[in-house]
Design an enzyme around this catalytic site. Structure first.
Site, mmCIF file in Angstrom:
data_model
loop_
_atom_site.group_PDB
_atom_site.id
_atom_site.type_symbol
_atom_site.label_atom_id
_atom_site.label_comp_id
_atom_site.label_asym_id
_atom_site.label_seq_id
_atom_site.Cartn_x
_atom_site.Cartn_y
_atom_site.Cartn_z
ATOM 1 C CG HIS A 175 26.499 17.539 7.970
ATOM 2 N ND1 HIS A 175 27.520 18.337 7.506
ATOM 3 C CD2 HIS A 175 25.475 18.378 8.289
ATOM 4 C CE1 HIS A 175 27.139 19.609 7.544
ATOM 5 N NE2 HIS A 175 25.901 19.655 8.002
ATOM 6 C CG ASP A 225 23.271 22.868 3.925
ATOM 7 O OD1 ASP A 225 22.132 22.398 4.049
ATOM 8 O OD2 ASP A 225 23.948 23.266 4.905
ATOM 9 C CG HIS A 278 25.719 23.889 8.245
ATOM 10 N ND1 HIS A 278 24.360 24.094 8.131
ATOM 11 C CD2 HIS A 278 26.105 24.504 9.391
ATOM 12 C CE1 HIS A 278 23.933 24.806 9.162
ATOM 13 N NE2 HIS A 278 24.971 25.071 9.943
ATOM 14 C CG ASP A 324 21.358 25.550 5.810
ATOM 15 O OD1 ASP A 324 21.729 25.623 4.626
ATOM 16 O OD2 ASP A 324 21.664 24.596 6.546
#
Length: 310
Positions: free
Chosen positions: A126, A163, A165, A247
């Site tokens: 991120h 991931d 996200h 995740d």
């Protein structure tokens, strides 16, 4: 050839505070899984400290200086309103993340390992070139990719991110660079809100695969196989970096996908198959998210079982 794991106990020193999901227990879960007898053939190296020059491959000098100045000697410092927090151990931890990623690239290109896994934290995908976000300070996956280009003279490098996200930081770093490919499968809608299929980069070098909440094995594999993997093969990278987040596991408390352990093994094997065809199997995998201890340990173990099959 052997799968090589980079690790350093300093990565446990990033301690963002009680109740924060990105806790040292995440890395304890990974290490507990990888210390099981089935992984006895893994090779291990200490993650070196990354250098300022390596960090500057992706991040601006102003940002790097600001992070260095913010690093606390005691207590906690919030970088983005509370999600991304620095503790006294964070500065060394994030430099170990960068050092492991770059050393992993070096080891694979030198023929010292069949592939590499970086068991490091905090996660990085991120982090944008001039902004900390989403638990991430420096973007070690993006740095590894640019390191392969600029230090080793490669011409095309890809990052594959599974991931849950979206890796907005990697996308931001690669958007205008046609020699860098970013492919991401992720839940949508979900933090950080980027990653629409329409976000394709300046030269079609970004491929986003948004998946709905509740997505399980069948839909995940079908979508990855029809969209993400063919695009990676067409790009024909000379090196692949994997942003390995776990995740999207059904046990994870921060998202709503329903993948099983073996789904992470499957996508790993699929990417490895392309790597064998186009870039001599060159892969460095870097730990990203995963916030269920059991989901993280199980998904990571499946990922390493696949990596060890080379």
């Amino acid at each position: 050839m052997t799968t090589l794991v980079f690790y350093h106990p300093a990565c446990l020193g990033h301690a963002p505070g009680p109740g924060h999901p990105e806790s040292p227990q995440r890395l304890h879960a990974v290490m507990g899984a990888l210390r099981q007898p089935e992984f006895a053939q893994l090779a291990w190296r200490e993650a070196p400290l990354g250098t300022r020059e390596q960090v500057l491959l992706v991040h601006s000098a102003e940002y790097v200086d600001a992070i260095a100045a913010a690093a606390p000697r005691s207590g906690l410092v919030a970088l983005d309103g509370g999600d991304t927090v620095m503790s006294p151990g964070t500065w060394e931890a994030v430099l170990r993340c960068v050092g492991a990623a770059c050393a992993g690239v070096d080891a694979v290109l030198a023929g010292e390992a069949g592939n590499v896994f970086c068991a490091t934290r905090p996660c990085g995908h991120h982090a944008e070139p001039d902004r900390a976000m989403g638990f991430c300070v420096f973007n070690q996956a993006a740095i590894a990719a640019v390191h392969a280009l600029e230090t080793h003279g490669l011409e095309r490098v890809a990052v594959i991110d599974f991931d849950v996200h979206h890796g907005n930081g990697t996308q931001a770093a690669f958007f205008d660079r046609p020699e860098l490919f970013f492919g991401s499968s992720h839940q949508s809608p979900l933090y950080p809100g980027t990653g629409a299929a329409s976000e394709t980069g300046a030269s079609g070098n970004i491929v986003n695969l948004p998946l709905p909440p509740g997505c399980g094995t069948k839909l995940f594999r079908a979508q990855v196989a029809s969209a993400l993997l063919p695009a990676l093969r067409r790009f024909a990278p000379q090196f692949i970096v994997m942003s390995a987040g776990f995740d999207a596991h059904r046990l994870d408390p921060l998202a709503g996908m329903n993948l099983e352990d073996e789904d992470f093994g499957w996508i790993t094997r699929e990417v490895m198959g392309i790597a064998e065809d186009v870039c001599q199997g060159r892969i460095v995998s870097i730990l990203e998210g995963g916030y269920s201890a059991d989901g993280l340990a199980g998904g990571c173990a499946a990922h390493l079982r696949a990596l060890m099959q080379r």
